[in-house]
Design an enzyme around this catalytic site. Structure first.
Site, short mmCIF file in Angstrom:
data_model
loop_
_atom_site.label_atom_id
_atom_site.label_comp_id
_atom_site.label_asym_id
_atom_site.label_seq_id
_atom_site.Cartn_x
_atom_site.Cartn_y
_atom_site.Cartn_z
N SER A 40 0.88 -1.17 0.00
CA SER A 40 0.00 0.00 0.00
C SER A 40 0.91 1.21 0.00
O SER A 40 2.08 1.11 0.39
CB SER A 40 -0.88 0.00 1.27
N TYR A 96 -2.27 -1.17 10.38
CA TYR A 96 -2.33 -1.62 8.98
C TYR A 96 -1.07 -1.18 8.25
O TYR A 96 -0.42 -1.98 7.56
CB TYR A 96 -3.57 -1.05 8.30
#
Length: 279
Positions: free
Chosen positions: A137, A150
């Site tokens: 990401s 995360y």
């Protein structure tokens, strides 16, 4: 255009989101695809779209990862590309996040990725050929408010990938990380979040959480275009080490590089003073 020289691709987490789009694009392009998900009923239809092998896979189960790789090798004779896409999200300030939720994130996002890598590498090493693609990401390069744990899992995958790249490059294996920004997938709408928030974080993590939810269906990123970009990068003569996907990802990656360079230069003298004198 359908390829004349199909590769064998193993893609994890294909029930929704990027995994689904990637599997569909690869099959439409004439590639051979091992399509996996925890529940195969959600991916069974992909068998009709091309040369697909549908298999159940929960990436946190290393034994099952090995069984999937063995089945793929037996069916297709090889695995050319592993795409580690399976993952989960979680919304909450770092202090708000329970240990169990944080560990679950690492079990799926980090150790799940490691499990599939451990399973495919012996085969790729033996053939002196292969590509491992780890979807992280832009949150694996830049920390974002409200998704700290995360981001930590994605930073961990970036670190694993950077080291793995150096270890396996002499053996003919490529390692690429893909860093998407916000795309129109189910991620922001389906991710779990803290059950009890802390008022002091309402203006930071709380606001970020609300913004993520409000963005569902409005994100700038097109997952179908992302799938095409990933395949193009893998098939390039010299694949990139990092592939930020989306304008926001490209902008954030460049700014992170600029900020890091500026910070190191500003404190360079103090940094260098920590070594023993050379004379």
């Amino acid at each position: 255009m359908r390829t004349q020289n199909p590769k064998v691709w193993l893609v994890t987490g294909c029930s929704t989101g990027f995994g689904r789009y990637i599997a569909e694009h690869l099959l439409e392009a004439g590639e051979k695809v091992v399509v996996t998900a925890r529940k195969t009923d959600k991916i069974a239809d992909l068998e009709q779209k091309g040369d697909a092998l549908i298999l159940p896979l929960d990436v946190i189960d290393r034994d099952q990862c090995q069984k999937v790789v063995d089945a793929a090798e037996a069916h297709f004779g090889r695995i050319d590309v592993l795409i580690n896409n399976a993952g989960i999200g979680f919304f909450g300030a770092i202090e708000e996040t329970a240990e169990a939720d944080a560990r679950r994130l690492f079990d799926v996002n980090f150790f799940g990725t490691a499990n599939t890598i451990h399973s495919v590498l012996p085969h790729m090493r033996a053939r002196r050929s292969g590509t491992i693609v780890n979807l992280t990401s832009i949150g694996g390069l830049v920390g974002y408010t409200g998704v700290g744990y995360y981001c930590a899992t994605k930073f961990a995958v970036e670190g694993l990938s950077d080291t793995l790249r150096k270890e396996v490059a002499p053996l003919g294996v490529n390692v690429m990380t893909v860093e998407p920004s916000a795309f129109r997938t189910e991620w922001a709408g389906s991710s779990n979040e803290v059950s009890a928030s802390i008022e002091d974080y309402e203006a930071t993590a709380g606001e970020a959480r609300r913004a993520y939810h409000a963005s569902v269906g409005k994100q700038a990123g097109d997952p179908a275009r992302a799938a095409k970009a990933i395949r193009e990068a893998v098939l390039a003569e010299q694949p990139p080490h990092h592939l930020p996907l989306g304008n926001d990802a490209a902008d954030a990656a460049l700014k992170k590089a600029e900020d890091l360079k500026a910070n190191v230069l500003a404190w360079e003298a103090l940094s260098r003073s920590a070594d023993f004198p050379t004379n």
